[in-house]
Design a protein around this motif. Sequence first.
Motif, PDB file in Angstrom:
ATOM      1  N   PHE A 123       0.837  -1.202   0.000  1.00 36.57           N
ATOM      2  CA  PHE A 123       0.000   0.000   0.000  1.00 36.57           C
ATOM      3  C   PHE A 123       0.871   1.251   0.000  1.00 36.57           C
ATOM      4  O   PHE A 123       0.669   2.175  -0.785  1.00 36.57           O
ATOM      5  CB  PHE A 123      -0.936  -0.006   1.217  1.00 36.57           C
ATOM      6  N   ARG A 124       1.856   1.281   0.891  1.00 38.76           N
ATOM      7  CA  ARG A 124       2.733   2.450   1.027  1.00 38.76           C
ATOM      8  C   ARG A 124       3.489   2.746  -0.256  1.00 38.76           C
ATOM      9  O   ARG A 124       3.675   3.903  -0.633  1.00 38.76           O
ATOM     10  CB  ARG A 124       3.723   2.202   2.162  1.00 38.76           C
ATOM     11  N   THR A 125       3.937   1.725  -0.951  1.00 42.63           N
ATOM     12  CA  THR A 125       4.771   1.923  -2.130  1.00 42.63           C
ATOM     13  C   THR A 125       3.968   2.031  -3.423  1.00 42.63           C
ATOM     14  O   THR A 125       4.547   2.243  -4.483  1.00 42.63           O
ATOM     15  CB  THR A 125       5.820   0.802  -2.251  1.00 42.63           C
ATOM     16  N   SER A 126       2.647   1.909  -3.342  1.00 41.54           N
ATOM     17  CA  SER A 126       1.783   2.059  -4.527  1.00 41.54           C
ATOM     18  C   SER A 126       1.487   3.535  -4.739  1.00 41.54           C
ATOM     19  O   SER A 126       0.412   4.024  -4.407  1.00 41.54           O
ATOM     20  CB  SER A 126       0.478   1.276  -4.340  1.00 41.54           C
ATOM     21  N   VAL A 127       2.453   4.230  -5.295  1.00 38.11           N
ATOM     22  CA  VAL A 127       2.320   5.671  -5.501  1.00 38.11           C
ATOM     23  C   VAL A 127       1.993   5.943  -6.965  1.00 38.11           C
ATOM     24  O   VAL A 127       2.249   5.109  -7.834  1.00 38.11           O
ATOM     25  CB  VAL A 127       3.606   6.416  -5.065  1.00 38.11           C
ATOM     26  N   PRO A 128       1.423   7.115  -7.251  1.00 38.81           N
ATOM     27  CA  PRO A 128       1.104   7.444  -8.650  1.00 38.81           C
ATOM     28  C   PRO A 128       2.332   7.326  -9.550  1.00 38.81           C
ATOM     29  O   PRO A 128       3.435   7.708  -9.174  1.00 38.81           O
ATOM     30  CB  PRO A 128       0.625   8.895  -8.567  1.00 38.81           C
ATOM     31  N   ALA A 130       8.125  11.282  -0.695  1.00 40.67           N
ATOM     32  CA  ALA A 130       7.080  12.248  -0.318  1.00 40.67           C
ATOM     33  C   ALA A 130       5.699  11.663  -0.618  1.00 40.67           C
ATOM     34  O   ALA A 130       4.762  11.815   0.178  1.00 40.67           O
ATOM     35  CB  ALA A 130       7.278  13.565  -1.064  1.00 40.67           C
ATOM     36  N   ALA A 131       5.561  10.978  -1.756  1.00 38.09           N
ATOM     37  CA  ALA A 131       4.283  10.344  -2.097  1.00 38.09           C
ATOM     38  C   ALA A 131       3.976   9.209  -1.124  1.00 38.09           C
ATOM     39  O   ALA A 131       2.814   9.007  -0.737  1.00 38.09           O
ATOM     40  CB  ALA A 131       4.315   9.833  -3.534  1.00 38.09           C
ATOM     41  N   GLU A 132       5.009   8.477  -0.703  1.00 34.76           N
ATOM     42  CA  GLU A 132       4.802   7.407   0.274  1.00 34.76           C
ATOM     43  C   GLU A 132       4.342   7.967   1.609  1.00 34.76           C
ATOM     44  O   GLU A 132       3.531   7.350   2.303  1.00 34.76           O
ATOM     45  CB  GLU A 132       6.075   6.576   0.442  1.00 34.76           C
ATOM     46  N   ALA A 164       3.690   4.522 -10.526  1.00 36.41           N
ATOM     47  CA  ALA A 164       4.457   3.299 -10.275  1.00 36.41           C
ATOM     48  C   ALA A 164       3.509   2.126 -10.083  1.00 36.41           C
ATOM     49  O   ALA A 164       2.413   2.293  -9.564  1.00 36.41           O
ATOM     50  CB  ALA A 164       5.337   3.460  -9.036  1.00 36.41           C
ATOM     51  N   SER A 165       3.943   0.965 -10.497  1.00 37.32           N
ATOM     52  CA  SER A 165       3.184  -0.248 -10.196  1.00 37.32           C
ATOM     53  C   SER A 165       4.085  -1.155  -9.373  1.00 37.32           C
ATOM     54  O   SER A 165       5.264  -1.335  -9.684  1.00 37.32           O
ATOM     55  CB  SER A 165       2.726  -0.949 -11.482  1.00 37.32           C
ATOM     56  N   VAL A 166       3.539  -1.679  -8.294  1.00 42.30           N
ATOM     57  CA  VAL A 166       4.299  -2.560  -7.417  1.00 42.30           C
ATOM     58  C   VAL A 166       4.175  -3.979  -7.966  1.00 42.30           C
ATOM     59  O   VAL A 166       3.083  -4.523  -8.074  1.00 42.30           O
ATOM     60  CB  VAL A 166       3.787  -2.483  -5.960  1.00 42.30           C
ATOM     61  N   ASP A 167       5.318  -4.554  -8.312  1.00 42.62           N
ATOM     62  CA  ASP A 167       5.336  -5.887  -8.897  1.00 42.62           C
ATOM     63  C   ASP A 167       5.475  -6.978  -7.844  1.00 42.62           C
ATOM     64  O   ASP A 167       4.955  -8.068  -8.008  1.00 42.62           O
ATOM     65  CB  ASP A 167       6.483  -6.003  -9.909  1.00 42.62           C
ATOM     66  N   ASP A 168       6.196  -6.676  -6.755  1.00 41.67           N
ATOM     67  CA  ASP A 168       6.448  -7.698  -5.750  1.00 41.67           C
ATOM     68  C   ASP A 168       6.875  -7.048  -4.439  1.00 41.67           C
ATOM     69  O   ASP A 168       7.605  -6.052  -4.445  1.00 41.67           O
ATOM     70  CB  ASP A 168       7.557  -8.636  -6.244  1.00 41.67           C
ATOM     71  N   VAL A 169       6.423  -7.623  -3.323  1.00 46.19           N
ATOM     72  CA  VAL A 169       6.841  -7.197  -1.985  1.00 46.19           C
ATOM     73  C   VAL A 169       7.144  -8.465  -1.193  1.00 46.19           C
ATOM     74  O   VAL A 169       6.312  -9.371  -1.135  1.00 46.19           O
ATOM     75  CB  VAL A 169       5.738  -6.397  -1.257  1.00 46.19           C
ATOM     76  N   VAL A 170       8.323  -8.511  -0.592  1.00 40.37           N
ATOM     77  CA  VAL A 170       8.697  -9.654   0.239  1.00 40.37           C
ATOM     78  C   VAL A 170       9.249  -9.115   1.547  1.00 40.37           C
ATOM     79  O   VAL A 170      10.174  -8.290   1.544  1.00 40.37           O
ATOM     80  CB  VAL A 170       9.753 -10.549  -0.453  1.00 40.37           C
ATOM     81  N   VAL A 171       8.690  -9.568   2.661  1.00 43.56           N
ATOM     82  CA  VAL A 171       9.198  -9.225   3.984  1.00 43.56           C
ATOM     83  C   VAL A 171       9.736 -10.523   4.585  1.00 43.56           C
ATOM     84  O   VAL A 171       9.007 -11.506   4.694  1.00 43.56           O
ATOM     85  CB  VAL A 171       8.095  -8.620   4.878  1.00 43.56           C
ATOM     86  N   THR A 172      11.013 -10.502   4.968  1.00 40.26           N
ATOM     87  CA  THR A 172      11.677 -11.704   5.453  1.00 40.26           C
ATOM     88  C   THR A 172      12.246 -11.470   6.847  1.00 40.26           C
ATOM     89  O   THR A 172      13.120 -10.607   7.008  1.00 40.26           O
ATOM     90  CB  THR A 172      12.841 -12.085   4.502  1.00 40.26           C
ATOM     91  N   PRO A 173      11.769 -12.223   7.855  1.00 36.98           N
ATOM     92  CA  PRO A 173      12.412 -12.143   9.171  1.00 36.98           C
ATOM     93  C   PRO A 173      13.842 -12.681   9.052  1.00 36.98           C
ATOM     94  O   PRO A 173      14.080 -13.666   8.354  1.00 36.98           O
ATOM     95  CB  PRO A 173      11.568 -13.067  10.050  1.00 36.98           C
TER      96      PRO A 173
END
Length: 168
Positions: free
Chosen positions: A28-33, A151-153, A35-44
């Motif tokens: 959500f945070r990185t979906s700025v005008p 700033a958009a984020e 840009a299209s978010v292709d992938d998000v990975v959060v790794t502990p």
Amino acid sequence: MHVTIDVPVPLPAAAYATLLRDAVFVRFRTSVPGASVDDVVVTPTGGESFTVTVRRSVSAEQIPPQVRSFVGSELEIRQVEAWDGERDGSWHGTVALEITGTPVRLTGTVALVPSGEGALLTYDGEVRASIPLFGSAVERSAAEAVRATLAAEEVRVQAWVDVHGTPA
């Protein structure tokens, strides 16, 4: 080219650090005008440490016209933030951002520290573009594009808080 970018966060540092571990929030945070978010990975990565990797595509309109022919109409950007665990109420880590297929890269540190009732997210690093003749122009453009994206984020984070509130 050295850059320091401060991004105010409308949440306490601990609450924001919790959200950074949530792939839905990061998307959500990185979906700025633009840009299209292709992938998000959060790794502990052990204890409170974690890594956030975001891959997105943006229009090449943000770079100087003289170098667009080298990269095409769209750029793929890969950003990796490796966060250490909490230390004295703050979080610190490293950041690497690269434009795939180009010799453009940002490397540095990222810090999340309490600030008033919220927090401050600070990116500090070097933008490098190994392109003969146009390197400094590309570095300036890349730094401005990163500033505009962050700033958009910031606006997106506030929108998240308006809908979801502050995490516990």
